[in-house]
Design a protein around this motif. Structure first.
Motif, mmCIF file in Angstrom:
data_model
loop_
_atom_site.group_PDB
_atom_site.id
_atom_site.type_symbol
_atom_site.label_atom_id
_atom_site.label_comp_id
_atom_site.label_asym_id
_atom_site.label_seq_id
_atom_site.Cartn_x
_atom_site.Cartn_y
_atom_site.Cartn_z
ATOM 1 N N CYS A 96 0.585 -1.314 -0.425
ATOM 2 C CA CYS A 96 -0.441 0.149 0.272
ATOM 3 C C CYS A 96 0.483 1.136 0.021
ATOM 4 O O CYS A 96 2.126 1.418 0.282
ATOM 5 C CB CYS A 96 -0.767 0.563 0.904
ATOM 6 N N ALA A 97 0.812 2.277 -0.604
ATOM 7 C CA ALA A 97 1.467 3.562 -0.779
ATOM 8 C C ALA A 97 0.186 4.240 -0.515
ATOM 9 O O ALA A 97 -0.778 4.462 -0.910
ATOM 10 C CB ALA A 97 2.063 3.698 -1.614
ATOM 11 N N ALA A 98 0.636 5.826 0.072
ATOM 12 C CA ALA A 98 -0.288 7.039 0.275
ATOM 13 C C ALA A 98 -0.055 8.045 -0.432
ATOM 14 O O ALA A 98 1.685 8.429 -0.945
ATOM 15 C CB ALA A 98 -0.523 7.647 1.579
ATOM 16 N N GLY A 99 -0.114 8.641 -1.302
ATOM 17 C CA GLY A 99 0.062 10.192 -2.496
ATOM 18 C C GLY A 99 -0.832 10.831 -2.719
ATOM 19 O O GLY A 99 -2.033 11.370 -1.767
ATOM 20 N N TYR A 100 -1.237 11.299 -3.860
ATOM 21 C CA TYR A 100 -2.005 12.040 -4.195
ATOM 22 C C TYR A 100 -2.583 12.220 -5.565
ATOM 23 O O TYR A 100 -2.116 11.963 -6.677
ATOM 24 C CB TYR A 100 -1.021 13.484 -4.561
ATOM 25 N N GLY A 101 -4.101 11.155 -5.472
ATOM 26 C CA GLY A 101 -5.063 11.145 -6.686
ATOM 27 C C GLY A 101 -5.030 9.947 -6.593
ATOM 28 O O GLY A 101 -4.020 9.064 -6.542
ATOM 29 N N ALA A 102 -6.366 9.348 -6.883
ATOM 30 C CA ALA A 102 -6.778 8.083 -7.498
ATOM 31 C C ALA A 102 -6.163 7.543 -8.434
ATOM 32 O O ALA A 102 -6.371 7.268 -9.406
ATOM 33 C CB ALA A 102 -7.907 8.085 -7.129
ATOM 34 N N THR A 103 -4.756 7.079 -8.070
ATOM 35 C CA THR A 103 -3.608 6.556 -9.589
ATOM 36 C C THR A 103 -3.166 5.386 -9.538
ATOM 37 O O THR A 103 -2.645 5.587 -8.599
ATOM 38 C CB THR A 103 -3.147 7.926 -10.220
ATOM 39 N N PHE A 104 -2.769 5.376 -10.944
ATOM 40 C CA PHE A 104 -1.181 4.065 -10.793
ATOM 41 C C PHE A 104 -0.415 4.696 -10.750
ATOM 42 O O PHE A 104 0.566 3.751 -11.003
ATOM 43 C CB PHE A 104 -1.853 2.759 -11.036
ATOM 44 N N GLU A 105 -0.310 5.828 -10.715
ATOM 45 C CA GLU A 105 1.171 6.669 -11.423
ATOM 46 C C GLU A 105 2.260 6.242 -9.748
ATOM 47 O O GLU A 105 2.474 7.337 -9.166
ATOM 48 C CB GLU A 105 1.461 8.039 -11.754
ATOM 49 N N ARG A 106 3.340 5.574 -9.709
ATOM 50 C CA ARG A 106 3.814 5.398 -8.707
ATOM 51 C C ARG A 106 4.545 6.294 -8.179
ATOM 52 O O ARG A 106 5.209 6.803 -6.841
ATOM 53 C CB ARG A 106 4.722 4.604 -8.676
ATOM 54 N N THR A 107 5.154 7.319 -8.924
ATOM 55 C CA THR A 107 5.762 8.466 -9.115
ATOM 56 C C THR A 107 4.670 9.422 -7.544
ATOM 57 O O THR A 107 5.380 10.692 -7.183
ATOM 58 C CB THR A 107 6.249 9.577 -10.487
ATOM 59 N N LEU A 108 3.806 9.174 -7.426
ATOM 60 C CA LEU A 108 2.881 9.833 -6.762
ATOM 61 C C LEU A 108 2.462 10.009 -5.483
ATOM 62 O O LEU A 108 1.565 10.660 -4.407
ATOM 63 C CB LEU A 108 1.451 10.719 -7.219
ATOM 64 N N TYR A 109 3.036 8.469 -5.069
ATOM 65 C CA TYR A 109 2.950 8.123 -3.691
ATOM 66 C C TYR A 109 4.258 7.797 -2.948
ATOM 67 O O TYR A 109 5.545 7.110 -3.705
ATOM 68 C CB TYR A 109 2.661 6.300 -4.244
ATOM 69 N N PRO A 110 4.726 9.153 -2.016
ATOM 70 C CA PRO A 110 5.591 9.673 -1.199
ATOM 71 C C PRO A 110 5.797 8.451 -0.401
ATOM 72 O O PRO A 110 6.451 8.009 0.067
ATOM 73 C CB PRO A 110 5.375 10.984 -0.800
ATOM 74 N N PHE A 111 4.415 7.451 0.481
ATOM 75 C CA PHE A 111 5.045 6.785 1.521
ATOM 76 C C PHE A 111 4.802 5.449 0.969
ATOM 77 O O PHE A 111 3.338 5.101 0.184
ATOM 78 C CB PHE A 111 3.622 7.312 2.687
ATOM 79 N N TRP A 112 5.241 4.269 1.847
ATOM 80 C CA TRP A 112 5.072 3.014 1.452
ATOM 81 C C TRP A 112 4.884 2.559 1.902
ATOM 82 O O TRP A 112 6.107 2.217 3.098
ATOM 83 C CB TRP A 112 5.905 2.450 -0.036
ATOM 84 N N GLY A 113 4.596 1.378 1.940
ATOM 85 C CA GLY A 113 4.380 0.107 3.567
ATOM 86 C C GLY A 113 5.821 -1.126 2.838
ATOM 87 O O GLY A 113 6.294 -1.353 1.390
ATOM 88 N N GLN A 114 5.793 -1.954 3.780
ATOM 89 C CA GLN A 114 6.603 -3.136 3.500
ATOM 90 C C GLN A 114 5.946 -4.284 1.917
ATOM 91 O O GLN A 114 7.181 -5.078 1.805
ATOM 92 C CB GLN A 114 7.526 -3.455 4.724
ATOM 93 N N GLY A 115 5.346 -3.950 2.380
ATOM 94 C CA GLY A 115 4.510 -5.067 1.307
ATOM 95 C C GLY A 115 3.726 -6.418 2.310
ATOM 96 O O GLY A 115 4.454 -7.013 3.340
ATOM 97 N N THR A 116 3.141 -7.685 1.979
ATOM 98 C CA THR A 116 2.654 -8.533 2.590
ATOM 99 C C THR A 116 2.232 -9.803 1.235
ATOM 100 O O THR A 116 2.000 -9.250 0.172
ATOM 101 C CB THR A 116 1.301 -8.663 3.854
ATOM 102 N N GLN A 117 3.118 -10.788 1.741
ATOM 103 C CA GLN A 117 3.013 -11.494 0.734
ATOM 104 C C GLN A 117 1.318 -12.418 0.320
ATOM 105 O O GLN A 117 0.795 -12.484 1.212
ATOM 106 C CB GLN A 117 3.590 -12.657 1.087
ATOM 107 N N VAL A 118 0.785 -12.740 -0.781
ATOM 108 C CA VAL A 118 -0.112 -13.115 -1.395
ATOM 109 C C VAL A 118 0.342 -14.068 -2.134
ATOM 110 O O VAL A 118 0.453 -13.845 -3.038
ATOM 111 C CB VAL A 118 -0.954 -11.971 -1.760
#
Length: 122
Positions: A96-118
């Motif tokens: 998951c990532a927190a950012g600006y706008g409901a977009t899939f542009e990764r550069t607009l998300y400055p905050f990221w989690g470490q991830g969870t395996q599915v």
């Protein structure tokens, strides 16, 4: 310290369900759009679902439409990804990532989690 923590991943059989959670600490999620991304081995990280800060604009990747649902509970400072009818091709690390706008542009998300395996496998 700003932190996003994903949880809820695991091993599930094809056709099964999982609910991922993304909890924030050190900041409030209601000021940000939230995106869920995934990365399978040897593949690019791709957007799965995103939601704007008010929860009124949602974007889903074509591959998950009708199966995955993103939602947010700003009172709990948490965003969820309900995943139903899981398929082996959904196997990936989910971020998951927190950012600006409901977009899939990764550069607009400055905050990221470490991830969870599915992992979806019989």
């Amino acid at each position: 310290q700003l932190q996003l923590v994903e949880s809820g991943g695991g091993l599930v059989q094809p056709g099964g369900s999982l609910r991922l959670s993304c909890a924030a600490s050190g900041f409030t999620l209601d000021k940000y759009a939230i995106g869920w991304f995934r990365q399978a081995p040897g593949k690019e990280r791709e957007g799965v679902s995103s939601i704007d800060k008010s929860g009124t604009i949602i974007r889903d990747a074509d591959s998950v439409k009708g199966r995955f649902t993103i939602s947010r509970d700003n009172a709990k400072n948490t965003v969820y990804l309900q995943m139903n009818n899981l398929k082996p091709e959904d196997t990936a690390v989910y971020y998951c990532a927190a950012g600006y706008g409901a977009t899939f542009e990764r550069t607009l998300y400055p905050f990221w989690g470490q991830g969870t395996q599915v992992t979806v496998s019989s």
